[in-house]
Design an enzyme around this catalytic site. Structure first.
Site, mmCIF file in Angstrom:
data_model
loop_
_atom_site.group_PDB
_atom_site.id
_atom_site.type_symbol
_atom_site.label_atom_id
_atom_site.label_comp_id
_atom_site.label_asym_id
_atom_site.label_seq_id
_atom_site.Cartn_x
_atom_site.Cartn_y
_atom_site.Cartn_z
ATOM 1 N N ASP A 11 0.946 -1.249 -0.021
ATOM 2 C CA ASP A 11 0.225 0.071 -0.097
ATOM 3 C C ASP A 11 0.982 1.217 -0.095
ATOM 4 O O ASP A 11 1.880 1.245 0.687
ATOM 5 C CB ASP A 11 -1.040 0.167 1.135
ATOM 6 C CG ASP A 11 -1.824 1.018 1.078
ATOM 7 O OD1 ASP A 11 -2.901 0.693 0.393
ATOM 8 O OD2 ASP A 11 -1.843 2.194 1.628
ATOM 9 N N GLU A 13 0.809 5.538 0.296
ATOM 10 C CA GLU A 13 0.322 6.902 0.238
ATOM 11 C C GLU A 13 0.967 7.774 -0.437
ATOM 12 O O GLU A 13 2.390 7.986 -0.303
ATOM 13 C CB GLU A 13 0.380 7.190 1.956
ATOM 14 C CG GLU A 13 -0.611 6.227 2.670
ATOM 15 C CD GLU A 13 -2.019 5.993 2.369
ATOM 16 O OE1 GLU A 13 -2.642 6.805 1.868
ATOM 17 O OE2 GLU A 13 -2.526 4.869 2.691
ATOM 18 N N HIS A 150 -6.309 4.499 5.549
ATOM 19 C CA HIS A 150 -5.513 5.451 4.820
ATOM 20 C C HIS A 150 -4.102 5.923 5.358
ATOM 21 O O HIS A 150 -3.389 6.878 5.134
ATOM 22 C CB HIS A 150 -6.241 6.871 4.526
ATOM 23 C CG HIS A 150 -7.623 6.750 3.793
ATOM 24 N ND1 HIS A 150 -7.412 6.302 2.677
ATOM 25 C CD2 HIS A 150 -8.687 7.046 4.554
ATOM 26 C CE1 HIS A 150 -8.773 6.181 2.400
ATOM 27 N NE2 HIS A 150 -9.739 6.618 3.221
ATOM 28 N N ASP A 155 -3.498 -0.020 6.178
ATOM 29 C CA ASP A 155 -4.020 -0.385 5.078
ATOM 30 C C ASP A 155 -3.349 -1.657 4.416
ATOM 31 O O ASP A 155 -3.997 -2.787 3.969
ATOM 32 C CB ASP A 155 -3.915 0.495 3.963
ATOM 33 C CG ASP A 155 -4.872 1.591 4.134
ATOM 34 O OD1 ASP A 155 -5.635 1.580 5.045
ATOM 35 O OD2 ASP A 155 -4.981 2.703 3.315
#
Length: 946
Positions: A11, A13, A150, A155
């Site tokens: 994951d 960001e 998030h 995540d």
């Protein structure tokens, strides 16, 4: 993929979603092997630029947190080495993997060329009834702990748990289901489809017994179904009339409420009166206005359960929407059934098109329509069949299903008795269940159509109409029909094309192998030619009779023309011969089809799947042709049966080639005498119950629309449950711009901008038209009010569907929604899901439509005033519904702002103000003071919370 394989669940960001402009601010990897998380890695990344404020709000990652974090180039080689040789997994893999590879390429590192899986489409297929597929939604549905949405580390770990659930779920599917899934031409991201192939291989190597609750019919694994046992009745059960009896019955499962208890007793007493008159339609009704929060469903369901048990009757409950149907069914089967001393059951009844037809679906599996979306839906249904007992499409969470395709899947078999699924079809199951149920829950549209089928005449059921103010509109909507002559003729041409289309399977070729096929072929062709000749002629005659002398010049768009009923009746008399030819052509087509299907069903294994599909498509086209002919018949019937309560009009339009086309529309104008003749005679005296029934203390609007005898009705109104005096505030703006002024839209945008600058809470802004929403939304976008105040502004018809918008309000904060029509009612957004409602305009109906003008003329002819007998009562109900969106729980609070100055200046404004909750404080302020007043009110409420 094998047991030894390592899945790297990744994951990211990022500062932006764009690969070209975005930068990674956090990366996390959870490594999975043998369905176990074996290791985890996570690091913040310094992006070298400032993190946008909305990204910080979303992720919680600040510029200060990444200030001393490594740059991506410092950890890139390490990350690349960790991911090399693994199966790359992400929740939306086509974002994370390309984004990461772009960063690798920028640094001169070879991009990853891994096998990759996407947990989003796999979740959609394996849990087709889940409420949502965002990571936070699917995790909640599966009971997976997701502590920090998030944030990449949380995540990644959550997606890893989801992956393990996906592998387990796939491997638990029946072998026949896995085989069908692998055979489908599914288009999934990267190698995601391999999950099903691997699960099938594992199943084949170690075959598992079919679960007891499943059975395989014609290659489909479906849930077993058996008729329910008869209800366990107890005629000796005595209704708990006293408070202490109810409390003993409720125990710890339900809370005793005094108002709800009174409602229960009113129902029980009303229908146990010795002198209750039951043979006069519309008489002796029980009418109860029960406010939101009172628990009205249990309030009427409990005494009705005792009445039904005592008198061996069924109870039909009619509600406005499909969602409410399910809520009522759940309340009865779960809450009510858990406390009663006897058994009770509720079953939801819907029309045939709501249910999957197994034979039609089995046939569809063998057809490749060339659409990836349709194949995806088939995959979801294959898994759903191992779960569902109802086959109700409403259980599914499908992404933009095509209506035509879903219609095909609900289409009945060519030869139902000869089908392998005969006796197993879902539509049949519902009626079996209904036979052994006390409560039948329907929606208003179903009641309007099938009231005569819902109970035996020798033992009339009870009838409860929940939120009955919507029933007349449902009846009128159901009665309104549109006969589009161009579409009708196109359906004829389409059927003729399928009949003999070249280079594809067609009906004509099938007929060559059927006894008497040549004669049937000629009959079909003759009917097509007759319809193709007569339908345009009927359209031309309509034009010449009603529109030829119209002085308006038809430009772009369309024009409506009202029809005088005597003239239309005379027209049908004059065209009797032509209409008879059309009717006969349709009858001939149906007779030919019936003869065709009789012969077709006798021949086994003669026709290919493509030919069978051609026949199904042909039947569907013929059904469409017949549906238009039925509308023609119903138009004529309405003229005879409802001559004083119907309205008809012609719509003229031009196509792109400049050809004119007509559409005949019409139906009921209102419901005077409708319920007395079509609904009430089939039931015991009706119970009407809802939160907003009355438009004033003296108004007869409710009784008139629902054909209720006011003199014999038993009427009860209950006090508000919520503490409106301390929980709410209603602000009327005294210097607002009149809605009819040219500066109205600009004023709305400016005032909303000012309010949102003061209040950053979830807000619902109610409009009367989508056009005004669009205009205001555009101005709000230009003023940048959303960005300035860190708000997300959503608009109906612009930023998404009602369902998607509501889901965001239910799950997010600082959401502002601009909505019309259906947003005024039926929306449950408790507590911080909704703190502010802004009403831009009083909810009067648009006055210029032909039905509206016809209703005004009808009321005037009766010596009534249309505004006070129709327009104002409708607006009062609508306003009350809009106000009812605000307070939904005892702990809730919020404010309403009215931006329509007419509520203060017009004589009818007092009526509107009087029908608000009695204790709700009303304040009159100027535009500039609204924002500061809202801040003061909300601060006061928040101080009470702490």
């Amino acid at each position: 993929m094998q047991k030894k394989d390592i899945y790297a669940v990744v994951d990211l960001e990022t500062t932006q979603t764009s690969q070209e402009e975005g930068h990674i601010i956090q990366i996390a990897i959870a490594f999975v092997q043998n369905k176990t998380i074996i290791n985890q890695f996570s690091t913040l990344i310094n992006p070298g630029i400032k993190i946008p404020r909305h990204i910080t709000q979303l992720t919680g990652i600040t510029n200060g947190m990444v200030k001393n974090a490594p740059y991506f180039e410092e950890v890139a080689q390490t990350i690349h080495a960790m991911l090399q040789g693994t199966v790359f997994v992400a929740h939306n893999v086509n974002f994370d993997l390309p984004f990461l590879n772009t960063e690798f390429t920028r640094l001169g590192i070879t991009p990853l060329d891994s096998v990759a899986l996407d947990t989003v489409p796999l979740s959609q297929i394996l849990w087709p009834t889940a409420p949502g597929y965002r990571l936070i939604d699917i995790a909640k549905f599966l009971g997976i702990l997701h502590e920090h949405p998030h944030q990449a580390d949380s995540d990644a770990a959550t997606t890893a748990e989801l992956l393990i659930s996906i592998l387990n779920r796939a491997q638990a599917l029946p072998m026949v289901t896995l085989q069908l899934l692998t055979n489908l031409p599914l288009v999934l991201p990267r190698e995601s489809k391999q999950v099903f192939a691997d699960a099938l291989k594992l199943n084949q190597d170690n075959p598992q017994a079919l679960a007891d609750y499943l059975e395989v019919i014609d290659g489909l694994a479906i849930r077993r179904f058996s008729a329910p046992a008869p209800l366990v009745q107890d005629k000796q059960a005595i209704y708990p009339a006293k408070a202490n009896q109810k409390k003993a019955l409720f125990g710890s499962r339900l809370t005793y409420r005094e108002q709800q208890a009174k409602l229960m007793n009113f129902v029980e007493h009303h229908y146990n009166q010795d002198d209750l008159v039951i043979n006069v339609a519309g008489s002796n009704a029980l009418v109860m206005e029960a406010p939101t929060g009172m628990g009205k469903t249990l309030g009427y369901a409990l005494p009705y359960a005792y009445l039904a048990n005592q008198h061996e009757k069924q109870v039909v409950i009619s509600v406005p929407t499909l969602n409410l149907q399910q809520q009522v069914v759940d309340t009865i089967n779960d809450q009510l059934n858990s406390i009663l001393p006897f058994e009770t059951r509720a079953v939801s009844l819907k029309g045939r098109t709501h249910y999957l037809n197994l034979q039609s679906f089995r046939r569809a599996l063998k057809v490749d329509e060339g659409s990836a979306a349709l194949q995806f839906i088939k995959a979801q249904i294959l898994v759903w069949l191992t779960e569902t007992l109802t086959g109700d499409f409403d259980e599914l969470n499908l992404l933009n299903p095509q209506a035509a395709f879903m219609d095909k899947l609900s289409q009945t078999a060519n030869n139902p008795i000869g089908s392998a699924f005969y006796g197993h079809e879902f539509n049949e199951r519902q009626h079996v269940l209904a036979h052994e149920a006390q409560f039948l829950v329907v929606n208003h549209a179903y009641l309007a159509s099938y009231a005569h089928r819902l109970g035996p005449q020798d033992n009339q059921p009870y009838l409860v109409i929940d939120e009955p103010q919507h029933l007349p509109d449902a009846v009128i909507h159901q009665s309104r029909r549109k006969l589009d002559f161009k579409r009708w003729l196109n359906d004829v041409n389409q059927a003729e094309f399928i009949f003999s289309r070249p280079d594809e399977a067609n009906v004509q070729d099938i007929l060559t192998r059927i006894p008497g096929g040549r004669k049937l072929k000629n009959r079909f062709i003759e009917s097509f030619h007759q319809l193709a000749a007569e339908i345009p002629q009927l359209e031309t005659k309509l034009f010449r009779r009603f529109l030829l002398n119209q002085k308006e010049v038809l430009g772009n768009g369309q024009h409506d023309y009202a029809l005088e009923l005597p003239e239309l009746a005379q027209f049908w008399v004059e065209q009797e011969g032509r209409v008879a030819k059309i009717h006969q052509g349709i009858l001939d087509l149906q007779a030919c089809l019936s003869d065709f299907l009789d012969e077709f069903s006798q021949l086994k294994n003669v026709f290919s799947i493509e030919e069978r599909q051609a026949l199904a498509d042909y039947r569907r086209s013929l059904n469409l042709i017949s549906e238009s002919e039925k509308k023609l018949t119903l138009f004529q019937q309405d003229l005879v049966e409802f001559p004083n309560t119907s309205v008809f009009w012609l719509t003229q339009s031009l196509d792109q080639e400049g050809q004119q086309h007509l559409q005949l529309s019409g139906g009921l104008l209102h419901t005077i005498d409708y319920f007395n003749s079509r609904v009430y005679p089939h039931f015991m005296p009706v119970t009407l119950i809802g939160a907003t029934l009355f438009t004033s203390n003296k108004s007869s609007y409710l009784y008139d629309r629902l054909n209720i005898d006011r003199d014999s009705a038993e009427v009860h109104t209950f006090d508000d449950v919520f503490d409106y005096a301390n929980q709410s505030e209603f602000i009327l703006v005294k210097d607002a711009v009149d809605p009819n002024d040219t500066g109205y839209v600009s004023y709305l945008a400016q005032q909303i901008d000012d309010i949102l600058s003061h209040v950053q809470e979830n807000t619902l802004i109610l409009f009367n038209s989508l056009e005004t929403i669009q205009q205001v939304y555009q101005q709000l976008q230009r003023s940048n009010v959303g960005y300035k105040n860190n708000l997300t502004i959503l608009a109906q018809g612009i930023t998404g569907t009602k369902g998607r918008i509501l889901k965001r309000m239910q799950n997010e904060q600082r959401i502002v929604v601009l909505g019309a029509n259906s947003f005024w009612e039926g929306i449950d957004l408790p507590n911080d899901k909704l703190r502010l409602v802004i009403i831009t305009r009083l909810p009067f109906e648009q006055p210029n439509s032909i039905p509206q003008k016809a209703e005004e003329a009808f009321l005037k002819a009766q010596g009534k005033q249309p505004f006070y007998q129709s327009t104002l009562p409708k607006a009062v109900l609508r306003l009350r519904q809009g106000v009812g969106r605000l307070i939904r729980t005892p702990e809730d609070y919020g404010a309403i702002v009215m931006l329509d100055v007419r509520m203060l200046e017009k004589s009818y404004g007092k009526t509107l103000q009087h029908m608000l909750p009695k204790t709700m404080p009303q304040k009159t302020l100027d535009s500039k003071s609204v924002g500061s007043e809202l801040v003061k009110f909300l601060k006061k409420q928040q101080s009470h919370e702490t």
